[in-house]
Write an enzyme that holds these catalytic residues in place. Structure first.
Site, mmCIF file in Angstrom:
data_model
loop_
_atom_site.group_PDB
_atom_site.id
_atom_site.type_symbol
_atom_site.label_atom_id
_atom_site.label_comp_id
_atom_site.label_asym_id
_atom_site.label_seq_id
_atom_site.Cartn_x
_atom_site.Cartn_y
_atom_site.Cartn_z
ATOM 1 C CE LYS A 1 50.384 52.619 64.321
ATOM 2 N NZ LYS A 1 50.991 53.771 64.971
ATOM 3 C CG ASP B 1 46.717 53.674 63.031
ATOM 4 O OD1 ASP B 1 47.075 54.507 62.180
ATOM 5 O OD2 ASP B 1 46.928 53.792 64.255
HETATM 6 O O1 C5P Z 1 41.080 57.062 63.504
HETATM 7 P P1 C5P Z 1 41.241 56.767 64.952
HETATM 8 O O2 C5P Z 1 39.967 56.312 65.590
HETATM 9 O O3 C5P Z 1 42.383 55.857 65.260
HETATM 10 O O4 C5P Z 1 41.608 58.160 65.624
HETATM 11 C C1 C5P Z 1 41.551 58.358 67.012
HETATM 12 C C2 C5P Z 1 41.687 59.845 67.291
HETATM 13 O O5 C5P Z 1 43.007 60.293 66.983
HETATM 14 C C3 C5P Z 1 40.776 60.749 66.504
HETATM 15 O O6 C5P Z 1 39.524 60.886 67.114
HETATM 16 C C4 C5P Z 1 41.533 62.059 66.489
HETATM 17 O O7 C5P Z 1 41.380 62.733 67.728
HETATM 18 C C5 C5P Z 1 42.982 61.600 66.427
HETATM 19 N N1 C5P Z 1 43.484 61.543 65.036
HETATM 20 C C6 C5P Z 1 43.722 62.722 64.354
HETATM 21 N N2 C5P Z 1 44.178 62.675 63.068
HETATM 22 C C7 C5P Z 1 44.427 61.495 62.463
HETATM 23 C C8 C5P Z 1 44.206 60.274 63.140
HETATM 24 C C9 C5P Z 1 43.730 60.327 64.437
HETATM 25 O O8 C5P Z 1 43.532 63.828 64.904
HETATM 26 N N3 C5P Z 1 44.884 61.489 61.210
#
Ligand code: C5P
Length: 285
Positions: free
Chosen positions: A13, A145
């Protein structure tokens, strides 16, 4: 009869806009538009004695950076689905093989694609008929995502990115994607975002109406004018050369340029195939 192996492909993406709001419970509120692009990971699952993952693909894709232990997001996806349906660990053991076409740690959601593909592949292998809403909820537990990787196409992401709604678009879009030999950690970029905004109130993020209008009318120049990414200042502080790379692409006639998600992959929006080939050629030089 149950199949003995199932293969699913899932797309990378890009984010056409990435509005980042306040931090709540470890995540930032997001208002984004995701678009699936024609780069794919292919995930195959086969019934096995124990659950494992192997990663294959072009050596330039930094495959060594993908964990192959229990922390791999595809293994977590298989286990989460099995737990959700109360399957016995022995019945739900799978060998997961990931054929990577999506750059690793590039801001292109390759790990999320693997998780989404694994959910679908295991649901089919185990003949579960998991309702779509349940799959989306499980995907959201795995990562912000991952629900979009199940959906594909073009969609608005809200919440922390995991609430997805398809949006109407017309036409094709041609992106040149410039990979970086060194990845960027998403949590590190968000932490830098917090440092950039320390002591200031971060407003609630919004998807620009003009961006959605440009997608409906397949107007590439208007779309280029509305591309935005609130993580740019943070990513540029961590990797100053990225700002110049994005400017170089515009100098080479790309309509617009932006980092994909938290970077470091750089995206250049072009008019069509020939224009994209020209911009890619100039940038690779
Ligand atoms: O959700 P995901 O595991 O992809 O997120 C990885 C990291 O990215 C989270 O632990 C956080 O530090 C950051 N993040 C965030 N806000 C979001 C998505 C991700 O701060 N909306």
């Amino acid at each position: 009869m149950r199949p003995s192996a199932v293969a699913v492909t899932a797309p990378a993406k890009v984010n056409l806009c990435l509005g980042v709001g306040p931090l709540r419970g470890g995540y930032h509120e997001l208002a984004t538009v995701y678009q699936a692009v024609g780069l794919y990971d292919r995930v195959s699952v086969t019934a096995a004695g124990t659950t494992s993952v192997s990663v294959h693909g072009d050596a330039r894709l930094a495959l060594d950076d993908v964990p192959t232990d229990d922390s791999n997001i595809a293994i977590r996806a298989a286990r989460l689905l099995a737990d959700h349906h109360g399957l016995d660990a022995d019945d739900a053991a799978v060998a997961i093989s990931i054929d990577k076409g999506i750059p690793v740690a590039g801001g292109l959601a390759g790990g999320s694609a693997d998780a989404a593909a694994t959910l679908l592949a295991c649901a089919t292998l185990w003949d579960l008929h998991t309702p779509r809403e349940e799959l989306l909820a499980l995907a959201g537990e795995l990562g912000s995502d991952v629900p979009f990787a199940l959906l594909g196409g073009t969609a608005i992401g809200s919440g922390r990115g995991e609430v997805v709604t398809a949006v109407m678009t017309r036409g094709d879009y041609w992106w040149v994607i410039l990979e970086s030999p060194v990845g960027l950690s998403t949590p590190a970029v968000y932490a830098e975002f917090d440092r950039v905004h320390a002591g200031r109130k971060v407003p609630a993020p919004e998807v620009p109406d003009a961006l959605l209008a440009a997608l409906r009318s397949n107007d590439v120049e208007s779309l280029a004018a509305t591309l935005s990414n609130d993580l740019h200042p943070a990513a540029f502080r961590l990797r100053p050369e990225l700002e110049q790379l994005l400017a170089d692409g515009r100098d080479e006639s790309a309509h617009g340029s932006i980092l994909s998600g938290s970077g470091p992959s750089c995206l250049f929006l072009c008019e069509g195939r020939a224009h994209a080939a020209q911009v890619a050629g100039a940038l690779s030089g």
